[in-house]
Scaffold this motif. Structure first.
Motif, mmCIF file in Angstrom:
data_model
loop_
_atom_site.group_PDB
_atom_site.id
_atom_site.type_symbol
_atom_site.label_atom_id
_atom_site.label_comp_id
_atom_site.label_asym_id
_atom_site.label_seq_id
_atom_site.Cartn_x
_atom_site.Cartn_y
_atom_site.Cartn_z
ATOM 1 N N ASP A 92 3.713 -8.497 0.440
ATOM 2 C CA ASP A 92 3.084 -8.137 -0.838
ATOM 3 C C ASP A 92 2.215 -6.891 -0.682
ATOM 4 O O ASP A 92 2.189 -6.021 -1.554
ATOM 5 C CB ASP A 92 2.236 -9.300 -1.356
ATOM 6 N N SER B 266 3.059 -3.442 -2.672
ATOM 7 C CA SER B 266 2.113 -2.969 -3.699
ATOM 8 C C SER B 266 2.046 -1.453 -3.729
ATOM 9 O O SER B 266 1.792 -0.850 -4.773
ATOM 10 C CB SER B 266 0.716 -3.548 -3.422
ATOM 11 N N GLU C 279 5.056 -0.279 -5.814
ATOM 12 C CA GLU C 279 4.951 -0.581 -7.242
ATOM 13 C C GLU C 279 4.130 0.443 -8.008
ATOM 14 O O GLU C 279 4.159 0.471 -9.242
ATOM 15 C CB GLU C 279 4.352 -1.984 -7.408
ATOM 16 N N ARG C 280 3.392 1.296 -7.306
ATOM 17 C CA ARG C 280 2.642 2.353 -7.984
ATOM 18 C C ARG C 280 3.539 3.497 -8.429
ATOM 19 O O ARG C 280 3.122 4.364 -9.194
ATOM 20 C CB ARG C 280 1.567 2.910 -7.047
#
Length: 985
Positions: free
Chosen positions: A271, A275, A278-279
């Protein structure tokens, strides 16, 4: 948790703290990837600052954007004000005097954002005043963590403090993630600007090396489970030295190997890594997914074509991904900043999406021109992942041949093994491979041996031999070839009798007429096995006939191998002085053949080795350099002769006393080894490390220890040098244990036993001396008996070959070690024989008084000087002592230097002092020699032992003791010893 590694980084931070304490304010910006240990490092600095009585303020930034101005400053002030103690009182007092700062605190009831209404400069001035006020009482350490999340106001404050702080006793430390600083990140220009200031320095926290990862995992386990070298290697490789990643992998139990590749990442770690992806924009995420399927490295053109985006969109997406430092430009493509990021993205793909992308890559790669470097390996990978087994099989075979051609045996083996696994699932596999299954398996075994894994090759060939004998009994050429290679690799792992018998089978399977290349190689291998086991004495005549047959079969590689075997025979049985030319001819013959790199490597090694053995050290160095280049160019660096050639090159420089070059070569000898062939190379570095007394030898031995039972060469080198290390440390019992294991592992009269016997005799001489001092005659007799057996083994190795035949030549070094063993045997009886030690010294010079084996000449001179001093010839002893001292000093051989200094003191071989050193207290009246005698009295030695230690007569020792008793006004040796102990002598 303890701080592991980071010695240089902490030293730099501590130096900045020291400068601040002295009135030189400054700042340090600490950078590194997420999880690399920045916080752990600055926490250690905080502990150090507090231990020195400094004030410590620590504030954290948070990922809140610009919504919380001055958050780390407010955090630092509030935490310090509520910490308790006098330090907290001082902070509260300073805050009370500056209400504008109080409004930043969460319990003030004010709005941090309203500070802007009062003027930023006013707040900055208040901060400067507060730090200055606190610094007048004690040094201040202000730490601002995670500046990559800092708001605009905090960035401005940091810039202000770095520019304005000068004479205040303040050190500012900021940390940030370098992997988060994409090109448009607002902190990036701030860091670049600040690092140009003279009072601002940067400290980069790098990933752990293998040793630090091992130490870290041991700390994590806290003894709950053994952290083996294999576990360390897997975790380190996968985490790439990132401590957080390593800890997560280890704690989740992912250090264990999986059947079908790396195991799934822990969800928390996955995760965290995802992350960052995912930006990105949708197009950026698409590019990262495509790159993850491509592998750790992806070609720019391929990723553009497989992404499915138009040229403008994919270009913009790539710029975004690179800007966020997820991919890093590398050559004509990109690599992931960290392998685990690729793993996380790849694991997050849906199965169908993954398969489609692999298939798309396979189609694109299949379109490349034939022979494009690396394309076959990539095509095999993607075809297999896309479930196109025929394409994966054909590409794997091509990739194996390409890797072998490029001198990459480990990679070739991997590709061949994949092809063999797919064989049954592919129609017409033999046609697609261009060979049958048996011969492909034989090729895989050859690459295994060239990659330094002869035991694996032996295991594969034994199974292959059983299957081939049952399935194709009519194919005698194949079955003979399997046995010929098996015999070669059996010899490499010291299964000599089985190797000889297997080689004989390979020969008898083939008819002598007409001559064939296959039979020529079988003959060469059998002849080689007779070097070690030849009770009938058939080798020379057999090898001559075999060489003629190899010429008739036009097999120059096999003929070269036979020439080397004949040269070795003549060297040991006939002391042939021209044997170097025999090996040179064999080398040239194998080179001309062009298809026998292993034979060429063997010839090169013995060409360099025989020059070394005959004292031509310059010629040996040139030959070894050329041999190592040949090994590396042909992918033979980890083959049996590639390994010993690399080690011989190191050994030559160690012998000539060029230890700087030896150390440079040893930089390539890994310390953290997990395989026997790696340990073989690593062990050689111990020669210099033990001779210098370096602590690194202990770590190297810790890694080698689990492996020395698996390989005779590792046992011989590592345990032999561990014995020497123990002797330098005054532990002859441990040394004898090591020597016993080495001798027990050796079969037959191997010349290597001569050196280990000399080492064992040194140890027994020390034990015998202790026994005599203690009056333990039985222990002295046991030492003498053990010494007799070691000397017998050494003399036998000089007299006979491994095959039990008379030996005519052992080399200059072998002769020197035998002379050392003879001298050490006399020392076991308490006799320092000048003539024997002089012979040992001269033997080690190799006929060059200023050359030869420099370190061993110096060690022999040490004992020669000791023997001369005992005989009373102090002038001659001083000459030898000074020469040994000069050599040991130049080499940096600290243990030998210590022994020489001790001898110089005891025998008074150094420059005479104009007057005795001034004394004080109860010992002031004693001369220097009397203090030396008193020290030995305090150790419990009698007059005879004192005389032996100081190279004086027992009568002189008795006179010294009487004078000491009189000067100290005592009546017994016990009372004199008590005075010595009280005086700290």
């Amino acid at each position: 948790m303890v701080l592991i590694g980071r010695t240089a980084e902490l030293a730099e931070l501590t130096a900045a703290l020291d400068r601040a304490a002295a009135g030189g304010a400054g700042a340090v910006l600490v950078s590194g990837d997420a999880g690399v240990g920045k916080t752990h490092l600055v926490s250690a600095l905080c502990r150090e600052a507090r231990a020195r009585g400094g004030a410590v303020l620590v504030g954290q930034c948070a990922e809140l954007g610009e919504s919380m101005p001055y958050l780390p400053l407010a955090d630092a002030l509030w935490t310090a004000a509520h910490a308790g103690g006098a330090g907290a009182d001082a902070v509260r007092t300073a805050l009370d005097a500056r209400p504008i700062l109080g409004r930043l605190l969460p319990d003030s009831g004010g709005d941090p954002g309203s500070v802007a209404e009062l003027g930023q400069q006013q707040l900055f001035g208040a901060v400067l005043g507060l730090l200055g006020e606190l610094g007048r009482e004690r040094p201040v350490l202000l730490i601002l963590e995670d500046l990559h999340w800092a708001d605009r106001s905090t960035r401005h404050l940091l810039t202000f403090l770095c520019r304005v702080l000068q004479r205040e006793r303040v050190c500012v430390v900021g940390t940030y993630r370098s992997d988060d600083l994409h090109r448009r990140h607002p902190l990036r220009p701030v860091v670049a600007e600040l690092l140009r200031l003279p009072n601002v320095t940067g400290v980069e926290v790098s990933p752990f090396g293998p040793g630090e990862t091992a130490e870290y995992l041991a700390e994590l386990s806290r003894g709950s489970a053994p952290v083996t070298a294999d576990i360390v290697e897997r975790v380190h490789v996968r985490s790439e030295g990132n401590p957080f990643y390593a800890g997560e992998l280890y704690s989740a139990g992912l250090e264990s190997p999986a059947e079908d590749g790396p195991t799934e990442l822990p969800s928390g770690l996955a995760d965290l890594l995802l992350s960052r992806v995912e930006r990105l924009s949708d197009a950026g995420q698409r590019v990262v997914r495509v790159a993850a399927v491509a592998g750790r490295r992806v070609d720019d053109e391929l990723v553009r074509r497989v992404s499915g985006l138009d040229e403008a969109a994919v270009g913009e997406a790539l710029r975004e991904v690179v800007s966020h430092q997820l991919l890093v430009p590398s050559g004509t493509g990109y690599t992931f900043r960290h392998a685990l990021l690729r793993e996380a993205v790849y694991a997050d793909l849906l199965p169908g999406e993954r398969t489609r992308l692999h298939a798309d890559f396979a189609r694109r790669l299949a379109e490349l021109p034939a022979g494009t470097r690396g394309s076959a390996a990539e095509l095999a990978h993607h075809s297999l992942a896309a479930h196109d087994l025929p394409a994966a099989f054909a590409a794997s075979v091509r990739a194996g041949r390409e890797a072998a051609r490029l001198g990459a045996p480990a990679e070739a083996l991997e590709h061949y093994e994949r092809a063999l696994e797919l064989w049954d699932a592919v129609p017409d596999a033999a046609e697609a491979a261009g060979t049958d299954r048996f011969r492909l398996s034989l090729t895989a075994a050859q690459e295994s041996a060239r990659a330094g894994r002869p035991r694996r090759a032996v295991h594969r060939l034994r199974r292959l031999m059983e299957v081939a004998d049952a399935a194709v009994p009519e194919d005698r050429a194949l079955r003979s070839a399997i046995r010929e290679h098996l015999a070669t690799y059996l010899g490499e792992i010291d299964e000599l009798k089985v190797a000889r018998d297997t080689a004989r089978e390979a020969v008898t399977m083939l008819d002598p007429d007409p001559p064939t290349r296959e039979r020529a190689w079988a003959l060469a291998t059998y002849a080689r096995s007779l070097l070690y086991l030849d009770p009938g004495g058939e080798l020379p005549e057999f090898a001559e006939r075999a060489a003629a047959e190899a010429r008739a079969a036009r097999a120059p590689g096999a003929e070269a191998g036979l020439l080397v075997t004949l040269g070795l025979y003549r060297e040991s049985r006939e002391a042939d002085s021209d044997v170097a030319e025999v090996f040179a001819r064999a080398r040239d013959l194998a080179d001309a053949a062009g298809d026998s790199p292993d034979a060429a490597m063997r010839a090169r090694f013995h060409h360099a080795r025989t020059k070394f053995d005959r004292g031509d050290l310059a010629g040996a160095a040139r030959a070894a350099d050329e041999g190592v280049r040949f090994a590396l160019d042909n992918g033979l660096g980890w083959s049996a002769y590639g390994i010993v050639m690399r080690c011989l090159r190191y050994l030559i420089h160690y012998t000539t006393g060029d230890w700087a070059e030896a150390d440079r070569l040893a930089d390539e000898f890994a310390v953290q080894v997990v395989r026997p062939y790696e340990a073989q190379v690593s062990a050689y570095a111990l020669f210099v490390e033990v001779a210098k007394g370096e602590p690194g030898a202990d770590e190297r031995l810790r890694w080698i220890t689990p492996l020395w039972h698996e390989d005779l060469l590792v046992t011989y080198i590592a345990r032999g040098l561990a014995a020497e290390q123990a002797l330098w440390r005054g532990d002859p019992e441990t040394a004898i244990e090591h020597v016993g294991h080495v001798v027990g592992a050796m079969t037959g009269p191997d010349v290597g036993v001569i050196r280990i016997a000399a080492t064992g005799l040194w140890a027994h001489a020390e034990l015998a001396a202790r026994a005599r001092a203690a009056g333990d005659d039985a222990a002295a007799r046991r030492a003498a008996a053990a010494g007799d057996e070691l000397l017998r083994l050494a003399r036998r190795a000089v007299a006979f070959t491994e095959a039990g035949l008379p030996r005519a030549w052992v080399g200059l070094e072998g002769q020197a070690w035998l002379a050392r063993a003879e001298a050490e045997r006399r020392r076991v009886d308490g006799v320092h024989d000048v003539d024997l030690w002089r012979e040992a010294t001269e033997r080690f010079t190799y006929g060059d008084p200023d050359g030869g084996f420099v370190y061993e000449v110096a060690r022999s001179r040490w004992r020669l000087a000791e023997a001369l001093a005992e005989r009373g010839d102090r002038d001659a002893a001083a000459v030898e002592w000074r020469r040994a001292l000069r050599s040991a000093t130049r080499l940096g051989a600290e243990p030998l230097l210590g022994a020489l200094r001790d001898l110089g003191t005891r025998a008074r071989l150094g420059p005479e002092r104009a007057r005795e050193p001034a004394g004080s207290g109860p010992l002031a009246a004693l001369t220097g020699r009397e203090r030396e005698v008193l020290k030995l009295v305090a150790e419990g030695l009698g007059n005879r032992e004192i005389a032996a230690k100081l190279f004086i007569s027992p009568k002189t020792a008795s006179v010294h003791v009487s004078n000491i008793l009189a000067k100290l006004d005592v009546t017994s040796r016990t009372q004199a010893a008590a005075v010595a102990h009280r005086a700290g002598l």
